[in-house]
Design a protein around this motif. Structure first.
Motif, short mmCIF file in Angstrom:
data_model
loop_
_atom_site.label_atom_id
_atom_site.label_comp_id
_atom_site.label_asym_id
_atom_site.label_seq_id
_atom_site.Cartn_x
_atom_site.Cartn_y
_atom_site.Cartn_z
N PRO A 189 16.75 3.22 -13.38
CA PRO A 189 15.63 3.74 -12.60
C PRO A 189 15.24 2.77 -11.48
CG PRO A 189 14.84 2.78 -14.66
CD PRO A 189 16.34 2.70 -14.71
N ALA A 190 14.70 3.31 -10.39
CA ALA A 190 14.34 2.46 -9.25
C ALA A 190 13.24 1.48 -9.66
CB ALA A 190 13.86 3.35 -8.10
N PRO A 191 13.40 0.21 -9.35
CA PRO A 191 12.35 -0.76 -9.68
C PRO A 191 11.14 -0.58 -8.76
CG PRO A 191 14.10 -1.82 -8.43
CD PRO A 191 14.52 -0.39 -8.63
N PRO A 192 9.97 -1.06 -9.19
CA PRO A 192 8.79 -0.92 -8.32
C PRO A 192 8.98 -1.72 -7.03
CG PRO A 192 8.27 -2.15 -10.36
CD PRO A 192 9.69 -1.75 -10.45
N ALA A 193 8.35 -1.24 -5.98
CA ALA A 193 8.48 -1.90 -4.68
C ALA A 193 7.89 -3.31 -4.75
CB ALA A 193 7.75 -1.08 -3.62
N ARG A 194 8.60 -4.25 -4.12
CA ARG A 194 8.07 -5.60 -3.98
C ARG A 194 7.53 -5.76 -2.57
NH1 ARG A 194 11.59 -9.78 -3.91
NH2 ARG A 194 13.42 -8.48 -4.28
N GLY A 221 0.83 -1.20 0.00
CA GLY A 221 0.00 0.00 0.00
C GLY A 221 0.86 1.24 0.00
N ALA A 222 1.57 1.46 1.09
CA ALA A 222 2.51 2.57 1.20
C ALA A 222 3.87 1.93 1.41
CB ALA A 222 2.13 3.45 2.38
N PRO A 223 4.65 1.78 0.32
CA PRO A 223 5.93 1.09 0.46
C PRO A 223 6.81 1.77 1.50
CG PRO A 223 5.40 1.46 -1.86
CD PRO A 223 4.41 2.22 -1.05
N SER A 224 7.40 0.97 2.37
CA SER A 224 8.34 1.48 3.35
C SER A 224 9.24 0.31 3.72
CB SER A 224 7.61 1.99 4.60
OG SER A 224 7.18 0.89 5.39
N LEU A 225 10.21 0.55 4.58
CA LEU A 225 11.08 -0.54 5.02
C LEU A 225 10.31 -1.56 5.85
CD1 LEU A 225 14.27 1.52 5.90
CD2 LEU A 225 13.87 0.08 3.87
N HIS A 226 9.06 -1.22 6.24
CA HIS A 226 8.24 -2.13 7.04
C HIS A 226 7.25 -2.92 6.20
CE1 HIS A 226 9.91 -0.03 10.43
NE2 HIS A 226 9.56 1.10 9.85
N SER A 227 7.06 -2.52 4.91
CA SER A 227 6.03 -3.16 4.11
C SER A 227 6.56 -3.69 2.77
CB SER A 227 4.89 -2.18 3.83
OG SER A 227 5.36 -1.05 3.11
N ALA A 228 7.80 -3.34 2.42
CA ALA A 228 8.33 -3.74 1.12
C ALA A 228 9.79 -4.16 1.25
CB ALA A 228 8.19 -2.60 0.12
N HIS A 229 10.27 -4.95 0.28
CA HIS A 229 11.68 -5.36 0.25
C HIS A 229 12.57 -4.14 -0.05
CE1 HIS A 229 11.27 -9.70 0.52
NE2 HIS A 229 10.18 -9.59 -0.22
N PRO A 230 13.63 -4.00 0.69
CA PRO A 230 14.53 -2.86 0.42
C PRO A 230 15.49 -3.21 -0.71
CG PRO A 230 15.32 -4.12 2.29
CD PRO A 230 14.08 -4.81 1.83
N HIS A 231 14.95 -3.80 -1.78
CA HIS A 231 15.81 -4.31 -2.84
C HIS A 231 16.25 -3.18 -3.76
CE1 HIS A 231 12.71 -4.18 -6.17
NE2 HIS A 231 12.05 -3.79 -5.12
N ASP A 232 17.43 -3.30 -4.27
CA ASP A 232 17.89 -2.41 -5.33
C ASP A 232 17.59 -0.94 -5.08
OD1 ASP A 232 18.81 -4.56 -6.68
OD2 ASP A 232 17.03 -4.81 -7.93
#
Ligand SMILES: *Cc1c(COP(=O)(O)O)cnc(C)c1O
Length: 435
Positions: free
Chosen positions: A291-296, A275-286
């Motif tokens: 360009p930055a990839p979409p949040a996983r 929903g709201a990507p953050s270090l608590h809800s999404a992988h801190p990948h790449d």
């Protein structure tokens, strides 16, 4: 699906004479026990739908956690409490189930932030149609309208009866002519991507036929997000089978402020984004890639996790949930509903105030429409200042269906018929037009 319901409620005491006719409020023993578990009240508290009274143990466990944070470090204190916190999510899953576990529930700050997280995560391609009701909670509707404007969604009003309850008959036969003028469309569920509504609204003591709508949604392949902020803890939610739920700690669950939750069925959750990507809800990948990839998203409902929070509120909620689940939930529900019925009989017609719902409506929420020339908000204040009785004024705009303010009284299981009698007397005194 009623593991806690006893067959015969005790109907032996708490008999009082309402303004008309005798009403019997069952389960006086639970009422006494819940009162004894609480500090002596400074007011006549008939306001569970705004924020109920937590037990002494709930407040103690909450404040003990604050002390522990200070003593050993906030993150260590949270780790020490991991089992308690998982237990709270497991108990929420029990209340919302079957088929849900602690892993399907994520804490939020409130029902509103839980709804925002769910809605942000929900896949709704442009042109999607979302079914709503005129009793929708104002904050949720503002969010829905914003998402609709941004992504080109269409909000469709589901057919409702004059009290705002979803009309199953018209839902089933969408092509039938609309029988009630001015109550919205005639639509069914076809073509909808999502349906959402409050199980019990904030501004009226009615219960939506949630299980019936959930079954129809499941059959039509439509997702249902059910807002149980006003229902979980006072009426049965288990067995409804919505795709997702949002709720809050401080109302009927008797937990502290500052905690809420969302829950998503495990067969649904993988369709949601972060929903709201953050270090608590999404992988801190790449994070360094351009360009930055979409949040996983993180797995399960963790994709809606919020990170920083008042953990002590969640600890208090854990205690409140343990206390609730130690009770016979059917008996709790019977007592709350009977107190509200008693209140409606005692209050309807007093100084010209009229009920906003049917007298026997099976919920603890009681609403009263003022007589002409009387301001519900001013009367609510007078009840508090002059008679030390706590109720809520519900302003127009709380939901689209509410066009003039009402007074809301909401007894919990610890309330007594005597307190309702005090409210009736005070309303008779303070609920009249200024001379
Ligand atoms: C109170 C309420 C909410 C919002 O809950 P918060 O915890 O205040 O965000 C949502 N829906 C309904 C029906 C409510 O009564």
């Amino acid at each position: 699906m009623e593991p806690h319901r006893r067959t015969t409620p005790a109907l032996d005491a708490d008999r009082t004479r309402a303004s008309r006719g005798r009403t019997v409020v069952p389960e006086p023993e639970i009422g006494r026990r819940w009162r004894a578990a609480r500090a002596r009240a400074g007011v006549v508290h008939l306001d569970a739908a705004a924020a109920a009274r937590p037990s002494i143990a709930t407040v103690t466990d909450q404040t003990d956690h604050l002390r522990r944070e200070n003593l050993v470090g906030a993150y260590i204190a949270e780790m020490e409490a991991a089992e308690v916190l998982t237990g709270a999510r497991a108990r929420l899953a029990t209340l919302l189930g079957p088929g849900l576990t602690a892993d399907d529930v994520v804490f939020q700050h409130s029902a509103s932030t839980g709804f925002a997280a769910l809605l942000a995560a929900w896949p709704l391609p442009p042109g999607s149609r979302v079914g709503v009701v005129p009793g929708e909670y104002g904050s949720n509707l503002l969010l829905l309208a914003a998402r609709a404007a941004r992504d080109g969604l269409e909000l469709i009003e589901l057919p409702v009866d004059p009290l705002g309850r979803i009309d199953l008959d018209r839902l089933d036969r969408p092509d039938r002519p609309d029988r009630t003028a001015g109550t919205g469309g005639t639509g069914g569920l076809e073509g909808l991507a999502l349906v959402t509504f409050p199980h019990i609204p904030s501004q009226r003591g009615v219960v939506q036929p949630a299980a019936e709508v959930a079954a129809r949604c499941a059959a039509a392949g439509v997702d249902l997000i059910l807002d149980v902020a006003q229902s979980l803890g006072q009426v049965e939610v288990a067995g409804i089978g919505a795709a997702a739920y949002v709720g809050t700690s401080r109302k009927w669950l008797c937990g502290p402020r500052g905690a809420g939750f969302s829950a998503v069925r495990p067969d649904v959750v993988d369709r949601l984004g972060p929903g709201a990507p953050s270090l608590h809800s999404a992988h801190p990948h790449d994070l360094g890639a351009r360009p930055a990839p979409p949040a996983r998203p993180l797995p399960g409902p963790s994709r809606m996790a919020i990170g920083e929070a008042a953990v002590a509120s969640r600890i208090g909620l854990a205690t409140a949930l343990a206390e609730l689940l130690a009770e016979d939930l059917g008996a709790v529900q019977d007592r709350i509903t009977a107190l509200a019925r008693h209140a409606r009989r005692a209050l309807d017609g007093v100084a010209g105030w009229r009920l906003g719902e049917e007298a026997d409506s099976p919920t603890g929420i009681v609403t009263l429409r003022p007589p002409p020339g009387v301001d519900a908000t001013a009367v609510c204040r007078a009840l508090y200042v002059e008679a030390r009785i706590l109720t809520s004024p519900i302003p127009a705009g709380r939901a689209p269906e509410l066009t003039a303010p009402v007074l809301r009284a909401s007894p919990h299981v610890y309330s007594s018929p005597a307190e309702i009698g005090q409210l009736a007397e005070a309303l008779d005194r303070w609920g009249r037009p200024a001379p």
